[in-house]
Design a protein around this motif. Structure first.
Motif, PDB file in Angstrom:
ATOM      1  N   LEU A   3       0.770  -1.539  -0.132  1.00 46.89           N
ATOM      2  CA  LEU A   3       0.099  -0.020  -0.070  1.00 46.89           C
ATOM      3  C   LEU A   3       0.959   1.081  -0.217  1.00 46.89           C
ATOM      4  O   LEU A   3       0.477   2.166  -0.656  1.00 46.89           O
ATOM      5  CB  LEU A   3      -1.056  -0.180   1.188  1.00 46.89           C
ATOM      6  CG  LEU A   3      -1.925  -1.003   1.215  1.00 46.89           C
ATOM      7  CD1 LEU A   3      -2.907  -1.317   2.634  1.00 46.89           C
ATOM      8  CD2 LEU A   3      -3.049  -0.861   0.034  1.00 46.89           C
TER       9      LEU A   3
ATOM     10  N   SER B 248       2.278   1.982  -3.366  1.00 42.99           N
ATOM     11  CA  SER B 248       1.246   2.310  -4.213  1.00 42.99           C
ATOM     12  C   SER B 248       0.967   3.968  -3.830  1.00 42.99           C
ATOM     13  O   SER B 248       0.267   4.397  -4.752  1.00 42.99           O
ATOM     14  CB  SER B 248      -0.085   1.274  -4.332  1.00 42.99           C
ATOM     15  OG  SER B 248      -0.732   1.652  -3.018  1.00 42.99           O
TER      16      SER B 248
ATOM     17  N   LEU C 253      -0.206   5.132  -0.982  1.00 37.89           N
ATOM     18  CA  LEU C 253      -0.904   5.554   0.105  1.00 37.89           C
ATOM     19  C   LEU C 253      -0.323   5.983   1.243  1.00 37.89           C
ATOM     20  O   LEU C 253       0.929   5.481   1.424  1.00 37.89           O
ATOM     21  CB  LEU C 253      -2.014   4.250   0.623  1.00 37.89           C
ATOM     22  CG  LEU C 253      -3.293   4.169  -0.200  1.00 37.89           C
ATOM     23  CD1 LEU C 253      -3.342   4.112  -1.738  1.00 37.89           C
ATOM     24  CD2 LEU C 253      -4.209   3.060   0.435  1.00 37.89           C
ATOM     25  N   THR C 254      -0.825   6.909   1.972  1.00 38.33           N
ATOM     26  CA  THR C 254      -0.185   7.483   3.371  1.00 38.33           C
ATOM     27  C   THR C 254      -0.503   6.374   4.316  1.00 38.33           C
ATOM     28  O   THR C 254      -1.534   5.786   4.401  1.00 38.33           O
ATOM     29  CB  THR C 254      -0.542   8.956   3.732  1.00 38.33           C
ATOM     30  OG1 THR C 254      -1.973   8.734   3.962  1.00 38.33           O
ATOM     31  CG2 THR C 254      -0.453   9.960   2.604  1.00 38.33           C
TER      32      THR C 254
ATOM     33  N   MET D  40      -4.123   6.926   5.492  1.00 38.36           N
ATOM     34  CA  MET D  40      -5.090   5.959   4.553  1.00 38.36           C
ATOM     35  C   MET D  40      -4.941   4.454   5.100  1.00 38.36           C
ATOM     36  O   MET D  40      -5.955   3.678   5.113  1.00 38.36           O
ATOM     37  CB  MET D  40      -4.874   6.196   3.329  1.00 38.36           C
ATOM     38  CG  MET D  40      -4.965   7.462   2.487  1.00 38.36           C
ATOM     39  SD  MET D  40      -4.615   7.618   0.958  1.00 38.36           S
ATOM     40  CE  MET D  40      -3.936   9.318   0.751  1.00 38.36           C
ATOM     41  N   ILE D  41      -3.628   4.074   5.108  1.00 35.99           N
ATOM     42  CA  ILE D  41      -3.656   2.622   5.531  1.00 35.99           C
ATOM     43  C   ILE D  41      -4.255   2.209   6.650  1.00 35.99           C
ATOM     44  O   ILE D  41      -5.007   1.400   6.840  1.00 35.99           O
ATOM     45  CB  ILE D  41      -2.142   2.304   5.373  1.00 35.99           C
ATOM     46  CG1 ILE D  41      -1.639   2.319   3.981  1.00 35.99           C
ATOM     47  CG2 ILE D  41      -2.031   0.897   5.854  1.00 35.99           C
ATOM     48  CD1 ILE D  41       0.199   2.383   3.634  1.00 35.99           C
TER      49      ILE D  41
ATOM     50  N   THR E  80     -12.869   9.111   5.969  1.00 42.41           N
ATOM     51  CA  THR E  80     -12.103   8.137   5.248  1.00 42.41           C
ATOM     52  C   THR E  80     -12.601   8.188   3.722  1.00 42.41           C
ATOM     53  O   THR E  80     -11.489   8.180   2.881  1.00 42.41           O
ATOM     54  CB  THR E  80     -12.576   6.690   5.855  1.00 42.41           C
ATOM     55  OG1 THR E  80     -12.143   6.726   7.304  1.00 42.41           O
ATOM     56  CG2 THR E  80     -11.724   5.816   5.098  1.00 42.41           C
TER      57      THR E  80
ATOM     58  N   LEU F 236      -9.772   8.754   0.898  1.00 39.99           N
ATOM     59  CA  LEU F 236      -9.697   7.984  -0.455  1.00 39.99           C
ATOM     60  C   LEU F 236      -9.724   8.678  -1.567  1.00 39.99           C
ATOM     61  O   LEU F 236      -9.185   8.576  -2.647  1.00 39.99           O
ATOM     62  CB  LEU F 236     -10.474   6.737  -0.256  1.00 39.99           C
ATOM     63  CG  LEU F 236     -10.087   5.598   0.784  1.00 39.99           C
ATOM     64  CD1 LEU F 236     -11.026   4.536   1.087  1.00 39.99           C
ATOM     65  CD2 LEU F 236      -8.780   5.201   1.056  1.00 39.99           C
TER      66      LEU F 236
ATOM     67  N   HIS G 173      -7.098  10.821  -2.609  1.00 44.50           N
ATOM     68  CA  HIS G 173      -6.022   9.938  -3.156  1.00 44.50           C
ATOM     69  C   HIS G 173      -6.386   9.678  -4.805  1.00 44.50           C
ATOM     70  O   HIS G 173      -5.469   9.686  -5.596  1.00 44.50           O
ATOM     71  CB  HIS G 173      -5.546   8.982  -2.357  1.00 44.50           C
ATOM     72  CG  HIS G 173      -4.437   7.944  -2.592  1.00 44.50           C
ATOM     73  ND1 HIS G 173      -3.049   8.601  -2.678  1.00 44.50           N
ATOM     74  CD2 HIS G 173      -4.330   6.927  -3.162  1.00 44.50           C
ATOM     75  CE1 HIS G 173      -2.434   7.862  -3.165  1.00 44.50           C
ATOM     76  NE2 HIS G 173      -2.845   6.658  -3.458  1.00 44.50           N
TER      77      HIS G 173
END
Length: 129
Positions: free
Chosen positions: A52, A55, A57-58, A61-62, A86, A90, A93
């Motif tokens: 993740l 890819s 994601l921060t 976010m994870i 959330t 997302l 992103h």
């Protein structure tokens, strides 16, 4: 398992594993002497976290989606658990990814155009589509 073994099994340095813990991505138990004790499932968790992060994601976010991951290709996030924060995180992103895709496509097209303009017809290494 201890942090060193988790590091060896995942290829992730212990320093990063501690960072993941600080970011509330990993939750090891502690033994009586204070050592971290990771469950077997931590191996898959670390692999998912790495994927993740790779890819784009921060950690924020994870942290929001990690509890709902059931494998590398599946997110089981029931609609009732998707908070507006959330969802906004997302969506932001996704929007950044789309902007990068559009920028890369423009740059690719400009470079193709440049190569097509300066290369003689039929030259080796012609522009690919």
């Amino acid at each position: 398992m201890k942090i060193g073994e988790l590091s060896r099994r995942t290829g992730v340095p212990t320093r990063l594993l501690r960072y993941y813990e600080e970011q509330h991505l990993l939750h090891p138990d502690r033994t009586d002497n204070g050592y971290r004790d990771y469950p077997e499932s931590a191996v898959q968790d670390v692999q998912q976290i790495r994927g993740l992060l790779d890819s784009g994601l921060t950690t924020q976010m994870i942290r929001a989606i990690l509890p709902y991951l059931s494998g590398p290709d599946e997110i089981l996030l029931p609609a009732e658990h998707l908070t507006p924060d959330t969802a906004a995180l997302l969506q932001g992103h996704i929007d950044r990814i789309q902007a990068r895709i559009e920028c890369l496509a423009r740059n690719r097209d400009r470079l193709r155009g440049y190569l097509a303009a300066v290369r003689p017809e039929g030259e080796e290494g012609a522009v690919r589509s």
